[in-house]
Write a protein that holds these residues in place. Structure first.
Motif, short mmCIF file in Angstrom:
data_model
loop_
_atom_site.label_atom_id
_atom_site.label_comp_id
_atom_site.label_asym_id
_atom_site.label_seq_id
_atom_site.Cartn_x
_atom_site.Cartn_y
_atom_site.Cartn_z
N TYR A 1 90.55 -41.97 -32.97
CA TYR A 1 90.93 -41.72 -31.58
C TYR A 1 92.43 -41.95 -31.45
O TYR A 1 92.94 -43.00 -31.84
N ASP B 1 92.18 -36.54 -43.53
CA ASP B 1 91.01 -35.68 -43.42
C ASP B 1 90.01 -36.12 -42.36
O ASP B 1 88.95 -35.53 -42.22
N VAL B 2 90.33 -37.16 -41.60
CA VAL B 2 89.41 -37.69 -40.59
C VAL B 2 89.49 -36.84 -39.32
O VAL B 2 90.57 -36.40 -38.92
N THR B 3 88.35 -36.60 -38.69
CA THR B 3 88.31 -35.90 -37.41
C THR B 3 89.06 -36.71 -36.37
O THR B 3 88.85 -37.93 -36.27
N VAL B 4 89.91 -36.05 -35.58
CA VAL B 4 90.72 -36.72 -34.57
C VAL B 4 90.28 -36.30 -33.18
O VAL B 4 90.10 -35.12 -32.91
N GLN B 5 90.06 -37.28 -32.32
CA GLN B 5 89.82 -37.02 -30.91
C GLN B 5 91.09 -37.43 -30.17
O GLN B 5 91.41 -38.61 -30.08
N VAL C 1 85.73 -41.18 -37.14
CA VAL C 1 86.50 -40.48 -36.13
C VAL C 1 87.71 -41.34 -35.81
O VAL C 1 87.59 -42.56 -35.68
#
Length: 89
Positions: free
Chosen positions: A8, A55-59, A6
């Motif tokens: 941030y 492609d990484v999930t971003v918060q 993830v």
């Protein structure tokens, strides 16, 4: 157990240096911290990390500040007498 990475996104503020003389305060107003398996893998500017890890999930936490790397960075006065008393550095 492996957890997916993830990233941030927020302001990023951290201290570096091994001695008081070499200490500096670093900041990225638009920064990123990449975390995988519960550990910080990389920090830097949002633009740079987002380009390398598309492609990484971003918060998205813009409007907040992240202070990565602090681990129990305080002590109470009564603890001073016992620091290192167990033979640990």
């Amino acid at each position: 157990m492996t957890t997916p990475p993830v990233m941030y996104r927020a302001g990023l503020l951290w201290a570096s240096g091994d001695t008081l003389e070499s200490a500096r305060l670093n900041a990225f107003p638009d920064g990123a911290v990449l975390v995988a398996d519960g550990a910080i893998q990389e920090t830097g500017s949002w633009e740079e990390l987002a380009a390398r890890c598309p492609d990484v999930t971003v918060q998205d936490e813009r409007g907040s500040w992240l202070l990565p790397g602090f681990v129990d960075c305080h002590v109470h006065l009564p603890q001073l007498a016992v620091l290192g008393s167990m033979g640990l550095s």
